[in-house]
Structure formats: C-alpha cells, structure tokens
Design a protein around this motif. Structure first.
Motif, PDB file in Angstrom:
ATOM      1  N   ILE A   1      54.716 -37.877  65.760  1.00 21.57           N
ATOM      2  CA  ILE A   1      56.001 -37.649  66.425  1.00 21.57           C
ATOM      3  C   ILE A   1      55.781 -36.927  67.748  1.00 21.57           C
ATOM      4  N   LEU A   2      54.892 -35.935  67.744  1.00 24.83           N
ATOM      5  CA  LEU A   2      54.609 -35.202  68.985  1.00 24.83           C
ATOM      6  C   LEU A   2      54.043 -36.154  70.036  1.00 24.83           C
ATOM      7  N   ALA A   3      53.152 -37.054  69.617  1.00 22.46           N
ATOM      8  CA  ALA A   3      52.569 -38.016  70.559  1.00 22.46           C
ATOM      9  C   ALA A   3      53.652 -38.908  71.146  1.00 22.46           C
ATOM     10  N   CYS A   4      54.574 -39.374  70.280  1.00 21.65           N
ATOM     11  CA  CYS A   4      55.659 -40.232  70.765  1.00 21.65           C
ATOM     12  C   CYS A   4      56.535 -39.480  71.746  1.00 21.65           C
ATOM     13  N   ILE A   5      56.846 -38.209  71.437  1.00 20.37           N
ATOM     14  CA  ILE A   5      57.724 -37.431  72.326  1.00 20.37           C
ATOM     15  C   ILE A   5      57.056 -37.260  73.677  1.00 20.37           C
ATOM     16  N   ILE A   6      55.784 -36.848  73.662  1.00 20.53           N
ATOM     17  CA  ILE A   6      55.100 -36.553  74.922  1.00 20.53           C
ATOM     18  C   ILE A   6      54.974 -37.808  75.770  1.00 20.53           C
ATOM     19  N   THR A   7      54.675 -38.946  75.136  1.00 27.32           N
ATOM     20  CA  THR A   7      54.497 -40.160  75.922  1.00 27.32           C
ATOM     21  C   THR A   7      55.829 -40.773  76.328  1.00 27.32           C
ATOM     22  N   ALA A   8      56.864 -40.625  75.487  1.00 28.74           N
ATOM     23  CA  ALA A   8      58.147 -41.259  75.814  1.00 28.74           C
ATOM     24  C   ALA A   8      58.836 -40.552  76.964  1.00 28.74           C
ATOM     25  N   THR A   9      58.601 -39.251  77.149  1.00 30.74           N
ATOM     26  CA  THR A   9      59.183 -38.601  78.315  1.00 30.74           C
ATOM     27  C   THR A   9      58.343 -38.991  79.530  1.00 30.74           C
ATOM     28  N   PRO A  10      58.992 -39.559  80.552  1.00 27.87           N
ATOM     29  CA  PRO A  10      58.243 -39.945  81.738  1.00 27.87           C
ATOM     30  C   PRO A  10      57.602 -38.698  82.346  1.00 27.87           C
ATOM     31  N   GLY A  11      56.393 -38.848  82.869  1.00 31.56           N
ATOM     32  CA  GLY A  11      55.771 -37.711  83.524  1.00 31.56           C
ATOM     33  C   GLY A  11      54.692 -37.055  82.702  1.00 31.56           C
ATOM     34  N   SER A  12      54.571 -37.421  81.417  1.00 39.32           N
ATOM     35  CA  SER A  12      53.449 -36.901  80.647  1.00 39.32           C
ATOM     36  C   SER A  12      52.994 -37.969  79.672  1.00 39.32           C
ATOM     37  N   ALA A  13      51.694 -38.094  79.478  1.00 44.43           N
ATOM     38  CA  ALA A  13      51.173 -39.116  78.582  1.00 44.43           C
ATOM     39  C   ALA A  13      50.059 -38.530  77.738  1.00 44.43           C
ATOM     40  N   TRP A  14      50.120 -38.789  76.472  1.00 37.96           N
ATOM     41  CA  TRP A  14      49.124 -38.365  75.494  1.00 37.96           C
ATOM     42  C   TRP A  14      47.925 -39.272  75.657  1.00 37.96           C
ATOM     43  N   VAL A  15      46.744 -38.732  75.962  1.00 38.31           N
ATOM     44  CA  VAL A  15      45.600 -39.608  76.194  1.00 38.31           C
ATOM     45  C   VAL A  15      44.725 -39.713  74.949  1.00 38.31           C
ATOM     46  N   SER A  16      44.249 -38.577  74.439  1.00 41.46           N
ATOM     47  CA  SER A  16      43.469 -38.703  73.217  1.00 41.46           C
ATOM     48  C   SER A  16      43.543 -37.421  72.418  1.00 41.46           C
ATOM     49  N   HIS A  17      43.342 -37.571  71.118  1.00 41.98           N
ATOM     50  CA  HIS A  17      43.416 -36.437  70.220  1.00 41.98           C
ATOM     51  C   HIS A  17      42.067 -36.300  69.543  1.00 41.98           C
ATOM     52  N   SER A  18      41.530 -35.088  69.530  1.00 43.74           N
ATOM     53  CA  SER A  18      40.259 -34.892  68.861  1.00 43.74           C
ATOM     54  C   SER A  18      40.519 -34.205  67.535  1.00 43.74           C
ATOM     55  N   SER A  19      40.212 -34.908  66.430  1.00 49.70           N
ATOM     56  CA  SER A  19      40.564 -34.351  65.125  1.00 49.70           C
ATOM     57  C   SER A  19      39.573 -33.281  64.684  1.00 49.70           C
ATOM     58  N   THR A  20      38.393 -33.224  65.329  1.00 51.88           N
ATOM     59  CA  THR A  20      37.431 -32.217  64.888  1.00 51.88           C
ATOM     60  C   THR A  20      37.879 -30.815  65.285  1.00 51.88           C
ATOM     61  N   ASN A  21      38.309 -30.644  66.564  1.00 50.59           N
ATOM     62  CA  ASN A  21      38.784 -29.307  66.919  1.00 50.59           C
ATOM     63  C   ASN A  21      40.291 -29.259  67.171  1.00 50.59           C
TER      64      ASN A  21
END
Lengths: 93, 124, 160
Positions: free
Chosen positions: C107-127
């Motif tokens: 949901i956080l990824a969708c929110i960040i990407t759906a608002t113009p001006g910010s885009a979720w690029v990658s998530h690192s699950s290790t840290n």
C-alpha cells in the motif's frame, strides 16, 4: 445550446488527447533508451484509453467502456512484461 | 453515430469542464514526458494522466451517462480503480529495470542517494 | 467464518466488481457475482496470499483522505513544474522503514508512486530500506521525514 457546448468540449478534448498521443509517439520514436520507449508506450495506451472514453460520450454508447477496460488491462500486461524483459532479457523464466 | 443526448444545462457544463480539465492535465503529463531530461524524471510525468487526467474524464463520463439515462452509472469507477492500482506496479517495475540496466552498464545513478537518517550506513 | 471466507475484503470487492460490470443488482447477477468472488478467493488461498488484518477501520478513512489531498497537491506542483521554465531538482532518497507487513508495504508503494512527483524504485528486504526518486525537492531528508511521520505512522497503526 447545451449540446453545442458539449460537442465542442468533446471535440476539443479529443484534439488535446490526440496531441498527447503524438507527443508520446515522439518519445517512443526518439527514445533514447529502451525504458523510455516502454514508458512512452504506457502513456500512449493511457491516452488511447481516455480517447475511447470520450468517444463513448460523443456516441452515447457504453460499448466503448468495455473497449477502454480491455485497453487498460492490455497496457498493464504489456508494460509489466516489457519491464520484465528489460530486466532479465526474457519474459518467462 | 448516435446523437448526443440533450442534457440539462448544469450537467452539460459540468461534463464539458471535466472533459477539458482531464484532457489538458493528460496533455501536461505527456509534455512532461517529452521535456524532462532524465529517465527517472520522466517516470513521474504519466502519473499526472493516470491520477487526475483519468479521474476527470471518467467522472465526466459518469455524470453524462447517469444524467442521460436517469440512473446511476458507476462502472467507470472500475477503470479508475484499476488504473490507480496498476500504474504504480508498472512504474515500479520499469524503474527497477532501468536502475538494473544502469548499474549493469557501470553507472549507478542511485549511488549518491540521500540517506534519510543522517549518519546511518545502509549498504545496497 | 475465517475458513469459509479467508479473504472477506477480496470477496466483497470481487462481488462489487462483478455487479459494476453487469450494471445491475438482480438476484441472478448477485448469485453469479458470489460464485465468481468465491472462485477468486479460492484462487487466492491456493496461492497462499498473506491475509490482510486491518485493526483500525476509522484510520483507513483518514488515510484515504490524506492520500487524496496529497494527490491534489502534488498534481498541482507537477503541473506547474511541467509548464514552468524551472529545471526540477530531483534526488534519490533512501528511507529506512519500520513497516514489515507485506500488504502495508504494497500500500505504501502504491501511495508513493500514485502521487505524482515521487516514485518507489526498489525495496531491499534485507535491511528494510526503500529507494525513492523524488522529482522536485529542495531537501530530500525533510521529504523522507514527512513520509515516515504521516504515511508510515498511519500504516503501522492500521496494520499493527
């Protein structure tokens, strides 16, 4: 009177969406990299979908809605598959 | 081609305004797509079209069909929900693919990423 | 109840989708929609999707209102940026997250990407950090702090 306002607005917005499609095509042709082209293709799909919705309003037919929905589905699948291809060089592993 | 239904004045003006606003916002998004200099900036541009551009045009369609058929026509909501759910996914996949390709070619664009908590070291 | 309906929200949204597509609420369409929704939920449980556990339904409304407001604001900001002469100052920001629930992260990824001006690029699950590209900001750290304070705090509260 009201229908002239409406038909004028519909043709104007179709023209504007057409210009938007041309700009997306320009980016699609120019690139410079493959990911730019995929992004432009995605934007082209979106513009085409919105164009179909305006066609639906101008002809008062809801059949265009289904077409728009199918284009939206195709855009998702196509862009996801192309992004996957850019990442791995193949779609199905 | 069927004729346009005769709508009451307020509805016609509302539909016309929504259509124009949606089309112009979508156009602004594609202008951004052509104007911004780097790929990661360009990836923000189409979200204008997918958030407000699509919303305005679909709301126009909803108002038009609801008023002309005299019953609530809400199926455009499906497209809206679908678009808002799928664009983040495709953009995320594309951004990751672009990052991967850039790194594979040896220039890591995100190497100088600002760390949110100062002093903390988070390796990639 | 949980064995019959493992995904109540998914079931309800599939039924709503069917009724919207069929454009009627006849008993027949309701029955067909219920069958489709059950099949969809069966597929979801065969795939073993993580179940959504929402603790605070009142905060969901607050989240939706906040997201809509932010989408309005950032639409205007990006619109002005596209039409203006100024060059955007973009940065990549790495945000460390406390959120672990996969649904909440989605949901956080969708929110960040759906608002113009910010885009979720990658998530690192290790840290558990996320790389976000921000189109135009003077201060990437302040931007990340805002995201953490508003959205992450709300999502932590909802999915706790």
């Amino acid at each position: 009177m009201t229908s002239t306002i409406l038909s004028l607005a519909i043709s104007t917005s179709q023209l504007v969406l057409g210009i938007a499609m041309c700009l997306s095509c320009w980016r699609l042709i120019k690139g410079p990299r493959a990911q730019d082209r995929v992004l432009a293709l995605d934007s082209l799909y979106l513009n085409a979908m919105l164009m179909l919705v305006t066609f639906g309003i101008s002809t008062s037919q809801t059949i265009y809605f289904e077409a728009a929905l199918v284009i939206g589905l195709l855009s998702f699948v196509a862009t996801a598959a192309l992004a996957k291809f850019l990442m791995r060089g193949e779609v199905i592993e | 081609m069927n004729a346009l239904h005769a709508l009451p004045e307020w509805a016609a003006i509302l539909v016309a305004l929504c259509l124009l606003a949606g089309a112009l916002i979508t156009l602004a998004g594609t202008i951004g797509l052509t104007r911004f200099p780097t790929f990661y900036q360009r990836i923000h541009a189409p979200t204008l079209g997918t958030s407000f551009g699509a919303a305005f045009i679909l709301v126009a369609s909803m108002i038009y069909f609801s008023v002309s058929e005299a019953r609530p026509v809400l199926h455009e909501l499906l497209i809206l929900i679908f678009v808002t759910i799928t664009t983040p996914i495709t953009l995320m996949l594309l951004a990751r693919a672009a990052l991967y390709r850039d790194r594979a070619e040896g220039h890591d664009v995100a190497a100088d990423a600002v760390e949110a908590e100062r002093g903390e070291t988070t390796g990639h | 109840m949980t064995r019959l309906f493992p995904y109540p929200l998914l079931w309800l949204s599939l039924l709503a989708m069917w009724l919207l597509l069929a454009r009627s609420i006849d008993p027949g369409q309701l029955l067909l929609g219920a069958i489709v929704a059950s099949l969809g939920c069966g597929a979801a449980s065969a795939l073993g999707l993580p179940r959504v556990r929402i603790r605070r339904f009142d905060l969901v409304l607050k989240l939706v209102a906040l997201v809509l407001w932010d989408i309005c604001r950032s639409n205007l900001a990006v619109l002005l940026l596209v039409l203006g002469r100024r060059e955007p100052q973009s940065v990549f920001v790495t945000i460390p997250l406390e959120l672990r629930d996969p649904n909440a992260l989605a949901i956080l990824a969708c929110i960040i990407t759906a608002t113009p001006g910010s885009a979720w690029v990658s998530h690192s699950s290790t840290n558990n950090t996320v790389l976000v590209h921000v189109l135009d900001t003077g201060d990437g750290i302040a931007w990340a702090e805002t995201i953490k304070r508003t959205y992450e705090a709300l999502l932590l509260e909802i999915f706790r």
